[in-house]
Motif scaffolding. Structure first.
Motif, mmCIF file in Angstrom:
data_model
loop_
_atom_site.group_PDB
_atom_site.id
_atom_site.type_symbol
_atom_site.label_atom_id
_atom_site.label_comp_id
_atom_site.label_asym_id
_atom_site.label_seq_id
_atom_site.Cartn_x
_atom_site.Cartn_y
_atom_site.Cartn_z
ATOM 1 N N ASP A 108 0.829 -1.210 0.000
ATOM 2 C CA ASP A 108 0.000 0.000 0.000
ATOM 3 C C ASP A 108 0.865 1.263 0.000
ATOM 4 O O ASP A 108 2.042 1.226 0.379
ATOM 5 N N ASP A 109 0.233 2.355 -0.387
ATOM 6 C CA ASP A 109 0.770 3.721 -0.236
ATOM 7 C C ASP A 109 1.787 4.155 -1.291
ATOM 8 O O ASP A 109 2.295 5.270 -1.227
ATOM 9 N N HIS A 116 -5.825 3.003 -3.915
ATOM 10 C CA HIS A 116 -5.735 3.213 -2.453
ATOM 11 C C HIS A 116 -6.177 4.647 -2.116
ATOM 12 O O HIS A 116 -5.668 5.233 -1.170
ATOM 13 N N HIS A 132 -5.135 9.337 0.653
ATOM 14 C CA HIS A 132 -5.104 8.471 1.836
ATOM 15 C C HIS A 132 -6.099 8.931 2.905
ATOM 16 O O HIS A 132 -5.751 9.216 4.050
ATOM 17 N N HIS A 154 4.045 -2.222 2.969
ATOM 18 C CA HIS A 154 4.090 -0.887 2.357
ATOM 19 C C HIS A 154 5.422 -0.737 1.638
ATOM 20 O O HIS A 154 6.449 -1.134 2.184
#
Ligand SMILES: [Zn+2]
Length: 226
Positions: A52-53, A102, A106, A193
């Motif tokens: 993620d991210d 995603h 955020h 991540h």
């Protein structure tokens, strides 16, 4: 004396004999039968690695290293981190990874109005669509925060996780590995991540370890369709 022996051990001996006969039957079957019998423990145990991210400055090293190991992962990209990184996103696809959404900033999507949530998702989808030619189907909502209402707002499949590496918090390869060690089982979705060098190093070590144990890495789609 002999009668006593049978009285005491008759059942056990009979059991062993049955096992021997069964085993021999199985062995004969294997030799003569046309169907090949694959023992269950030899079947591939699938797990999915998700990041993620990203993308970040570490994403390309990660993508390359996973490719070298024959691993297809899933990257849930953050729109604001994608800006100015088109080549990275294209390379992820070339390396065989699956791209998911995603959100753009955020944000906790279920706290936004329908319109704002849709905007967050759509803005990132648009970048992915434009750069990869593919409409993303999977979304990892930030913080795992989703709602039934959001299902009606966008036509995407939310993907969560069941093994959290805590890599963002630990930021240390050995500690991340230690956290995951012995935890991973068939069918797991592992959350990591790609924003840290320690996560990249831990991911490689984890892949090497799990591949040695007979695990096979698949992307989220393959895992869900199973
Ligand atoms: Zn996130």
């Amino acid at each position: 004396m002999r009668r006593d022996f049978w009285k005491k051990n008759g059942l056990a001996v009979t059991g062993i004999l049955c096992l021997l006969i069964a085993w021999q039957g199985r062995a004969m079957e294997t030799v003569t039968g046309q169907e090949s019998v694959v023992p269950e423990q030899q079947e591939a145990r699938k797990v999915a690695l998700t990041f993620d991210d990203g993308p970040s400055e570490y994403t390309m090293e990660l993508s390359r290293g996973l490719k070298e190991r024959g691993v297809q992962a899933t990257f849930f990209l953050l729109g604001e981190n994608m800006e100015e990184r088109r080549e990275m996103v294209e390379q992820l696809v070339k390396d065989g990874h699956l791209i998911g959404n995603h959100s753009y900033h955020h944000v906790q999507l279920n706290k936004l109005s329908k319109e704002a949530a849709k905007g967050e998702i759509e803005k990132t989808n648009q970048l992915i669509r434009e750069w990869t030619g593919e409409d993303p189907l999977y979304i990892r909502p930030p913080y795992g925060a989703w709602s039934q209402e959001l299902e009606n707002v966008v036509d995407m499949i939310p993907v969560f996780w069941n093994v959290d590496s805590l890599d963002w918090k630990l930021q240390n390869k050995e500690r991340v590995l230690c956290c995951l060690s012995g935890q991973v089982e068939e069918g797991d979705m592992i959350l990591m991540h790609d924003g840290y060098q320690s996560s990249v190093d831990a991911a490689f070590a984890l892949v090497d370890q799990l591949q040695n144990q007979g695990f096979v890495f698949v992307n989220v789609e393959e895992m869900i369709l199973e």
